[in-house]
Design an enzyme around this catalytic site. Structure first.
Site, short mmCIF file in Angstrom:
data_model
loop_
_atom_site.label_atom_id
_atom_site.label_comp_id
_atom_site.label_asym_id
_atom_site.label_seq_id
_atom_site.Cartn_x
_atom_site.Cartn_y
_atom_site.Cartn_z
N HIS A 182 0.84 -1.20 0.00
CA HIS A 182 0.00 0.00 0.00
C HIS A 182 0.87 1.25 0.00
O HIS A 182 2.07 1.18 0.29
CB HIS A 182 -0.91 0.00 1.24
N ASP B 294 -4.49 0.14 -0.80
CA ASP B 294 -3.68 -0.96 -1.36
C ASP B 294 -3.37 -0.69 -2.83
O ASP B 294 -4.25 -0.25 -3.59
CB ASP B 294 -4.46 -2.28 -1.28
N ARG C 136 13.34 -5.72 4.39
CA ARG C 136 12.31 -6.48 5.10
C ARG C 136 11.02 -6.05 4.39
O ARG C 136 10.64 -4.87 4.42
CB ARG C 136 12.32 -6.07 6.58
N ASP D 221 7.29 -5.65 3.75
CA ASP D 221 6.13 -5.54 4.64
C ASP D 221 4.88 -6.17 4.03
O ASP D 221 4.63 -6.00 2.83
CB ASP D 221 5.90 -4.03 4.87
N TYR E 88 -0.78 -9.98 1.14
CA TYR E 88 -2.05 -9.33 0.74
C TYR E 88 -1.99 -8.62 -0.61
O TYR E 88 -2.83 -7.77 -0.89
CB TYR E 88 -2.44 -8.30 1.81
N LEU E 89 -1.00 -8.95 -1.46
CA LEU E 89 -0.79 -8.13 -2.66
C LEU E 89 -1.93 -8.23 -3.68
O LEU E 89 -2.22 -7.29 -4.39
CB LEU E 89 0.53 -8.51 -3.33
N GLU F 255 -6.05 -9.62 -4.73
CA GLU F 255 -7.39 -9.91 -4.23
C GLU F 255 -8.08 -10.82 -5.24
O GLU F 255 -7.99 -10.59 -6.45
CB GLU F 255 -8.25 -8.63 -4.12
N GLU G 225 7.79 -10.47 5.62
CA GLU G 225 6.92 -10.28 6.78
C GLU G 225 5.55 -10.83 6.43
O GLU G 225 4.74 -10.17 5.76
CB GLU G 225 6.80 -8.80 7.16
N HIS H 34 8.25 -3.65 16.92
CA HIS H 34 7.57 -2.35 17.05
C HIS H 34 6.06 -2.48 17.08
O HIS H 34 5.37 -1.50 17.30
CB HIS H 34 8.01 -1.46 15.90
N ASP H 35 5.51 -3.65 16.77
CA ASP H 35 4.06 -3.85 16.76
C ASP H 35 3.60 -4.43 18.09
O ASP H 35 4.42 -4.74 18.95
CB ASP H 35 3.67 -4.80 15.63
C1 NOJ Z 1 3.32 -4.51 9.40
C2 NOJ Z 1 4.10 -3.51 10.18
O1 NOJ Z 1 4.97 -4.17 11.06
C3 NOJ Z 1 3.12 -2.63 10.91
O2 NOJ Z 1 3.76 -1.76 11.80
C4 NOJ Z 1 2.28 -1.88 9.91
O3 NOJ Z 1 1.28 -1.13 10.58
C5 NOJ Z 1 1.61 -2.84 8.92
N1 NOJ Z 1 2.50 -3.85 8.41
C6 NOJ Z 1 1.06 -2.07 7.73
O4 NOJ Z 1 2.11 -1.60 6.92
#
Ligand code: NOJ
Length: 538
Positions: A105, A172, A200, A202, A206-207, A209, A244, A311-312
């Site tokens: 996105h 997206d 990395r 991200d 989900y690329l 649909e 990821e 970080h999440d």
């Molecule tokens: C995964 C990332 O780790 C997260 O921080 C982010 O909000 C989502 N992807 C959307 O890009």
């Protein structure tokens, strides 16, 4: 720098949030010039590669995962020259660097989206996914459950709904449009041309649909990822791509691709992570054994990436509803600690700041298969601030010393407040204080990483469980042709007896640890293992 072609298989990574690290301009935000000042710290930990969270121009509705210009550095972080200076300074210390690449996105502020929404006939319209009704793909789950009611949002300017798997400020991209592939390849080239070691990538499941599917892990997505990897291998051989994909192990396997059609060298192993916390809380190894039984063998040159925190929120997507509730009950007693399907807390507070548990969890994490990644701040046991919105409570300023703002910034106000509470406050919990204490989190981390890095079998060794006759005592071996390490852990807070054969001669790599001297006592036919004890027998 390690220039072996498969360096990533035996490496340790460090996740760096530039905004949090060091403010060199006095504006209250960390930046690349500031981070350069702390490369010595990162190097001193014994890591090989840094992953930098998104550093691109962005309105920061999702902290940079909403990109408005893929070719620019966020002005808070500095300039392209500053980025390059950071990269060169890291390389000069033998540290590699990868950044986030957000392919799924853009920000709604991106000029592509602005052009797309304003003109149905713009070539950019087809860069995004539109609908007149917003009813398609209803089998796709909503990821940001606490904030989003639908994956479709109506845009007044466009007069149509647009598709988004994350915030409605993150439309997206449409991968059915080959032009989008070319755009993304040019972004990749721009950064790899500067000497970056990889990405990395991200949110890759989900690329695409497709109606009647959950719109995750689709064959079309894999075909694009293979094309992307082909481009990188052809034009930039040796650069690394990390996936990821928050998925079950069997759904992760295809992201490594095949020998003829590879995709990623590394995939995050999401499901193992919550099970490590489950095991040390319940004193029962079963969840770890079960998930490894479900983890397929991976291609020869591939590797898992393991982590304890990032970080999440600590994601609980890859556990059953019952285990999720158990994790919330045990690790998120305050409702503010929950977010979406996870827990927004840092590592040390999750473990009640208990160093013995911290040590145990790390000895597991650093000896299991995979390339481990350490999240900035966790090396000093930083705290969290559950009162900050979204996931920001785990992204507060790094605590360097007991001076103003913990040495992070001399601004009157920092981007988010630094911790000042009695336990986790910067006044006492900081790098400078911990440097001087041989039993600090910082020095334990260095000790453990050094021990791990000294044993090649941890990097790439064959992994095998060893029976112990006890659910609380976990044992496994990691071996390469000339080396075997037997790892032994007591997951419980009580002494445990275990039945297993120790080799005649061995060295316990953890025996010299400055904080925890656990003696292993023979007790008749069994071994008596101290509470939370860990041993790595070489
Ligand atoms: C995964 C990332 O780790 C997260 O921080 C982010 O909000 C989502 N992807 C959307 O890009």
């Amino acid at each position: 720098m390690n220039n072996e072609p498969f360096w990533y298989k035996t490496a340790v990574f460090y996740e760096l949030y530039i905004r949090a690290y060091q403010d060199s301009t006095g504006d209250g935000h960390g930046d690349f010039r500031g981070a350069i000042q702390h490369l010595d710290h990162i190097q001193s930990l014994g890591v090989d590669c840094i992953w930098i969270m998104p550093h691109y121009a962005s309105p920061l509705k999702d902290d940079g995962y909403d990109i408005a210009d893929y070719y620019q550095v966020h002005p808070d972080y500095g300039t392209l020259e500053d980025f390059k200076a950071f990269l060169d300074a890291a390389h000069a210390r033998g540290l590699k660097v990868v950044t986030d690449l957000v392919t799924n996105h853009t920000s709604d502020q991106h000029p592509w989206f602005q052009a797309a929404r304003q003109d149905k006939n713009s070539p950019y319209r087809d860069y995004y996914v539109w609908s007149d009704t917003g009813t398609e793909y209803s089998d796709a789950r909503i990821i940001f459950l606490d904030t989003e009611a639908s994956n479709w949002t109506y845009d007044d300017v466009a007069g149509q709904y647009f598709w988004h798997r994350f915030y409605s400020s993150q439309p997206d991209l449409n991968y059915d449009n080959p032009q989008v592939h070319e755009e993304m390849f040019n972004v990749i080239r721009h950064w790899l041309d500067m000497g970056l070691d990889g990405f990395r990538v991200d949110a890759i499941p989900y690329l695409y649909e497709r109606e009647g599917t959950n719109c995750e892990n689709l064959p079309e997505t894999h075909a694009f990822l293979q094309k992307m990897r082909r481009m990188v291998d052809t034009e930039y051989p040796g650069r690394v791509l990390i996936a990821e994909a928050n998925q079950w192990p069997e759904d992760l396997l295809p992201y490594f691709g095949t020998e003829e059609n590879p995709e990623f060298q590394i995939c995050f192993h999401f499901p193992i992570m919550p099970r490590l916390y489950q095991a040390v809380k319940s004193g029962d190894k079963t969840p770890i054994e079960e998930i490894w039984a479900r983890t397929p063998d991976i291609p020869k040159n591939a590797q898992w990436m393991t982590f304890l925190r990032n970080h999440d929120e600590l994601t609980l997507e890859m556990v059953t509803p019952e285990v999720r509730q158990w994790m919330w009950d045990n690790y998120a007693p305050d409702p503010r600690m929950k977010l979406n399907l996870g827990i927004r807390r840092r590592l040390a507070p999750l473990l009640d700041d208990n160093k013995a548990k911290w040590f145990l969890l790390h000895t597991l994490f650093l000896s299991l298969p995979g390339t481990p990644i350490v999240y900035y701040g966790d090396e000093i046991g930083m705290g969290d601030n559950i009162w900050l919105p979204d996931r920001h409570g785990c992204r507060t300023p790094m605590q360097w010393n007991s001076e103003k703002n913990g040495g992070f910034s001399n601004a009157a106000e920092t981007y988010f407040p630094i911790h000042t509470d009695p336990v986790y406050g910067y006044q006492t919990r900081n790098v400078a204080v911990q440097e001087k204490d041989s039993t600090s989190y910082l020095n334990l981390m260095r000790f453990l990483l050094k021990a791990r890095q000294s044993v090649p079998a941890f990097g790439d060794g064959v992994f095998e469980f060893v029976g112990t006759g006890s659910r609380s005592v976990m044992a496994y071996t990691r071996s390469i042709p000339n080396q075997t390490v037997l790892c032994l852990f007591n997951l419980s807070d009580q002494p445990q007896n275990a039945h297993l054969n120790l080799p005649d001669t061995f060295t316990d790599l953890l025996a010299a640890n400055p904080a925890m001297q656990y003696q292993l006592a023979p007790d008749g036919q069994a071994l008596k293992i101290a509470p939370f004890a860990a041993h790595w027998f070489l």
